[in-house]
Design a protein around this motif. Structure first.
Motif: not given
Length: 447
Positions: A70-87
């Motif tokens: 569950q931790v790996q999936s959350a990290v991979q999902r967040a990383a795949s959606e974009g590196p960062m947003y400034g928002a």
């Protein structure tokens, strides 16, 4: 043990990195162990050597090196959606709500990028909230690489502990010995009207692990209340390690005004946080006039890793497991020292441990705390156990670093670079790992 690749990498690093490292505590003798990967409770170095790991990233790897799905999936999902947003993102709100729900003193949280940044911001917040300048710190305490706390000496003669800090900065910091109620009372009597806060680790974590004497933190709480100062707990090491989800403040039963976090709150990714009473936290910009900001604060990958790590710890038997292993390890070390080195001291609590090579003039460990020094006044070794950072500094640090640590490395047990850093058990460690570790300690002391 072949370590040629580590040696060659260090040779290269010396040409491009100051001292060959990016953090001074990694500069072990004669050269650091360069790690290739983690594996459960182990790390594997660049030469293929496998070690039982008790560094655990200096604390954040509560679950070990293999993250649950569950931790790996959350990290991979967040990383795949974009590196960062400034928002802002939803996950930073989720993690803040988790921290507020479980830590006694916390009503609001501001996420930052490191433990150092958290303590820097907490000190600025305390000064802004109180309108005062002076800060009480503990001799031997560590609060990151910041000008307000890299100070040594005593309250009447403070001085920078490193070059690069003006003496004028050090004058605003009042160092006192940890566990010395008389000393801190005297400092408040002399400077109380200008003390913005007391910054203290619930236990000294970068000085061999020194637990508080019963009532010491209550004294700090009472003095801060009496003089209108803020009590700031630095839980960068102890947060979500000691005392479970309530952290060390829950274990010791003292509620600070502000708390700084790091380590586990990001699940092994860079993070820091300041938590506390809403009326104080709202002094941060944009709701107040104490400036604090950061482009990477609340980074979505870090927030996702921290949230799922803490959720896993809450839902599974993580704390029961790591604390039981920590107790078994410390009790075994007490037995080893009783037979071979009665002058040394086992320290630690919950999932932390250490052997401090104290110079106690004690003929035997009879009557010692059975699972490590608990600062019990009725203990036969009470006076010999470390009470301050200076007590640890006066131990046999050279023997620990130059003889003991290299021996343990050759036995396949990786420890921090020096006698002062905390050692950690993780959820990935097993009872067999503990027995292997105790055998290695036994082998060192029996020659």
């Amino acid at each position: 043990m072949n370590r040629e690749t580590s040696r060659d990498l260090y040779d290269r690093a010396l040409s491009v990195l100051p001292g060959g490292v990016n953090s001074s505590v990694r500069a072990t003798q004669p050269y650091p162990t360069f790690v290739r990967r983690g594996d459960g409770a182990h790390v594997v170095d660049v030469d293929g050597n496998r070690y039982l790991d008790y560094v655990m990233g200096y604390g954040p790897l509560l679950l070990g090196h293999d993250l649950p799905q569950q931790v790996q999936s959350a990290v991979q999902r967040a990383a795949s959606e974009g590196p960062m947003y400034g928002a802002p993102t939803e996950v930073e709100v989720d993690l803040a709500e988790f921290v507020v729900r479980h830590v006694p003193s916390v009503e609001m949280v501001r996420f930052v990028n490191s433990g150092t940044e958290a303590t820097v911001s907490a000190v600025r917040l305390a000064r802004g909230h109180t309108g005062r300048n002076k800060l009480v710190v503990m001799q031997g305490g560590y609060h990151g690489a910041q000008e307000s706390t890299l100070v040594e000496g005593d309250a009447e003669h403070p001085r920078p502990s490193t070059s690069g800090i003006p003496q004028s900065f050090a004058r605003e910091t009042l160092p006192v010995p940890f566990n010395d109620e008389a000393a801190v009372r005297e400092v408040f009597e002399r400077h109380g009207d200008d003390i913005a806060g007391v910054l203290v680790e619930p236990m000294l974590g970068n000085n061999g692990i020194v637990l508080p004497v019963d009532g010491y933190h209550d004294t700090l709480r009472d003095l801060c209340d009496e003089y209108g100062s803020l009590l700031i707990f630095d839980e960068v090491i102890t947060g979500f390690r000691v005392g479970g989800l309530q952290c060390a403040q829950g274990k010791f039963g003292v509620t600070p005004d502000l708390t700084t976090f790091g380590k586990i709150v990001g699940g092994g990714f860079p993070v820091g946080a300041i938590g506390g009473r809403a009326e104080i936290l709202e002094a941060f910009t944009p709701s107040g006039d104490v400036f604090q900001s950061g482009t990477f604060s609340g980074h979505p990958v870090t927030m996702a890793a921290g949230l799922e790590t803490l959720r896993f710890a809450a839902d599974e038997d993580v704390y029961d497991h790591v604390d039981a292993l920590g107790e078994r390890l410390r009790s075994g070390l007490v037995d080893v020292l009783a037979d071979h080195a009665p002058e040394y001291t086992v320290v630690g609590t919950d999932s932390t441990f250490k052997v401090v090579f104290t110079r106690a003039n004690t003929p035997a460990q009879d009557g010692a705390c059975s699972t490590g020094c608990a600062q019990r006044p009725d203990c036969a070794r009470f006076e010999a156990c470390p009470k301050t950072g200076a007590d640890v500094g006066n131990a046999e640090t050279e023997r620990w670093e130059r003889l003991f640590r290299p021996f343990m490395r050759e036995q396949g047990v990786l420890l921090p670079a020096n006698q002062f850093e905390t050692q950690f058990v993780s959820y990935a460690h097993t009872e067999a790992d503990i027995e292997e570790t105790l055998d290695a300690y036994e082998a060192f002391f029996t020659g």
